[in-house]
Design a protein around this motif. Structure first.
Motif, PDB file in Angstrom:
ATOM      1  N   LEU A  15       0.818  -1.214   0.000  1.00 12.80           N
ATOM      2  CA  LEU A  15       0.000   0.000   0.000  1.00 12.80           C
ATOM      3  C   LEU A  15       0.849   1.260   0.000  1.00 12.80           C
ATOM      4  N   CYS A  16       2.095   1.147   0.397  1.00 12.24           N
ATOM      5  CA  CYS A  16       2.962   2.309   0.491  1.00 12.24           C
ATOM      6  C   CYS A  16       3.176   2.959  -0.876  1.00 12.24           C
ATOM      7  N   PRO A  18       1.468   2.854  -3.913  1.00 11.58           N
ATOM      8  CA  PRO A  18       0.385   3.613  -4.551  1.00 11.58           C
ATOM      9  C   PRO A  18       0.041   4.897  -3.822  1.00 11.58           C
ATOM     10  N   TRP A  19       0.115   4.885  -2.477  1.00 13.77           N
ATOM     11  CA  TRP A  19      -0.185   6.122  -1.751  1.00 13.77           C
ATOM     12  C   TRP A  19       0.912   7.165  -1.966  1.00 13.77           C
ATOM     13  N   CYS A  20       2.145   6.727  -2.083  1.00 12.81           N
ATOM     14  CA  CYS A  20       3.221   7.671  -2.395  1.00 12.81           C
ATOM     15  C   CYS A  20       3.014   8.288  -3.777  1.00 12.81           C
ATOM     16  N   HIS A  22       0.134   8.623  -5.401  1.00 14.04           N
ATOM     17  CA  HIS A  22      -1.009   9.544  -5.323  1.00 14.04           C
ATOM     18  C   HIS A  22      -0.602  10.856  -4.633  1.00 14.04           C
ATOM     19  N   THR A  23       0.274  10.764  -3.644  1.00 14.21           N
ATOM     20  CA  THR A  23       0.686  11.971  -2.928  1.00 14.21           C
ATOM     21  C   THR A  23       1.550  12.878  -3.801  1.00 14.21           C
ATOM     22  N   THR A  26      -0.603  14.519  -6.391  1.00 15.76           N
ATOM     23  CA  THR A  26      -1.381  15.628  -5.843  1.00 15.76           C
ATOM     24  C   THR A  26      -0.505  16.864  -5.643  1.00 15.76           C
ATOM     25  N   LEU A  93      -5.444  13.549  -5.180  1.00 13.93           N
ATOM     26  CA  LEU A  93      -6.291  13.247  -4.039  1.00 13.93           C
ATOM     27  C   LEU A  93      -7.272  14.369  -3.721  1.00 13.93           C
ATOM     28  N   GLY A  98      -9.671  12.053  -4.756  1.00  9.55           N
ATOM     29  CA  GLY A  98      -9.585  11.654  -3.361  1.00  9.55           C
ATOM     30  C   GLY A  98     -10.739  10.765  -2.947  1.00  9.55           C
ATOM     31  N   ALA A 101      -9.988   7.308  -4.300  1.00 13.62           N
ATOM     32  CA  ALA A 101      -8.889   6.638  -3.603  1.00 13.62           C
ATOM     33  C   ALA A 101      -9.320   6.138  -2.229  1.00 13.62           C
ATOM     34  N   TYR A 102      -9.955   7.012  -1.449  1.00 12.44           N
ATOM     35  CA  TYR A 102     -10.341   6.632  -0.092  1.00 12.44           C
ATOM     36  C   TYR A 102     -11.509   5.649  -0.090  1.00 12.44           C
TER      37      TYR A 102
END
Length: 324
Positions: A15-16, A18-20, A22-23, A26, A93, A98, A101-102
């Motif tokens: 999960l790290c 894809p969230w990186c 997306h961050t 953004t 996001l 966002g 994603a959430y």
């Protein structure tokens, strides 16, 4: 017993990364680098970020092949991160990005119950959330295309001759680009756009630009309420697949009531050939909806007084119904 591939399992469950991605999408980090801002301190300042944390995010992505660290604290784009310069491929996001994603965090509820858990994350069901957050609603329409329903295709086939069609109601037609294209291609047709008030409020410019404002009525309402009656065609483009079966049936019932005695309902999206396999999509997670096979759809249609008169592939899959 066969050998277990833990490395692949770990890569798929990460999960790290894809969230990186997306961050940094953004924060528009790739854009800053392309503009010559490439040192971590400058990148943090340009993006309003904490330099230490951003540095760790970037180094993680470097380890995954997304950026290059040419010197300590100095970053460059590569063939992967250059894709983040393209708006259509840059995660964001903010707005609908966002929400999407959430919303994946509510997948367990959808799997257990078959209904969307979107409200657990955002406090309201999807469409209600967009209605009270117009900025998010507009970003959703922008994502889907200027119609809010993808690229308009006014030349879809119908039974009989388009010359005999005088009136079209686009049910759930977003900001009206599909209807505008239909009217532009056929000057003898008058149209009605039905969607929620906040959405149809953004349709005036679309119709004006198309030069069809004098042949359009915009109606701000739910399509679960009685629809404008007596039209020749009721169009449902990318609508039915967004709703659970109970709601699909209600939408069809409203269309059937309005179309009687001689109108027809044209469905583009949401109904599939029986042999087509269905796959998990973000729309299912957001809305709890699902496509319906043609054989099941025929039964649903009969229950509300409709019969399927035609079904064919046209880009996607197009189904035509008439009141019984």
């Amino acid at each position: 017993m066969s050998e277990i591939n833990f490395a692949k399992l770990e890569a798929l469950s990460d999960l790290c990364t894809p969230w990186c991605i997306h961050t940094v999408g953004t924060l528009r980090i790739a854009d800053h680098i392309s503009e010559g801002i490439d040192h971590i301190d400058d990148l943090a300042k340009a993006s309003g970020s904490d330099a230490y944390v951003l540095h760790n995010v970037m180094r993680h992505l470097v380890s995954k092949g997304v950026f290059e660290e040419t010197e300590p604290g100095q970053f460059a784009l590569n063939d992967v991160s250059r894709g983040l310069l393209e708006p259509s491929h840059r995660p964001n996001l903010i707005g609908i990005g966002g929400r999407m994603a959430y919303a994946w965090g509510t997948l367990p509820t959808y799997v257990r119950t078959g209904t969307s858990g979107y409200h657990e994350q955002f406090g309201l069901p999807f469409w209600e959330d967009l209605a009270v957050n117009p900025d998010v609603g507009q970003s959703f329409d922008d994502l889907m295309g200027k119609a809010g329903h993808g690229v308009p295709d006014p030349n879809f086939p119908i039974t009989g001759d388009w010359d005999l069609v005088q009136t079209v109601v686009d049910v759930g037609g977003g900001t009206g680009a599909m209807l505008a294209e239909i009217l532009s291609a056929r000057p003898h047709i008058h149209g009605t756009l039905v969607d929620l008030p906040g959405t149809v409020a953004r349709s005036a410019e679309v119709f004006q630009d198309a030069g069809v404002s004098d042949r359009v009525t915009a109606v701000g309402q739910s399509f679960f309420d009685p629809l404008p009656a007596g039209a020749d065609i009721y169009l449902l483009k990318k609508v039915l697949g967004n709703w659970p079966d109970k709601d699909k049936k209600e939408i069809l019932l409203r269309c059937a009531e309005a179309a009687r005695p001689s109108g027809r309902i044209v469905i583009m999206g949401g109904v599939t050939p029986d042999e087509e396999a269905h796959h998990l999509s973000i729309e299912m997670v957001l809305l709890g909806g699902k496509p319906i096979p043609l054989s099941e759809f025929k039964e649903m249609a009969r229950e509300v007084g409709l019969e399927v008169s035609a079904a064919q592939k046209h880009g996607g899959f197009l189904v035509e119904c008439q009141p019984i």
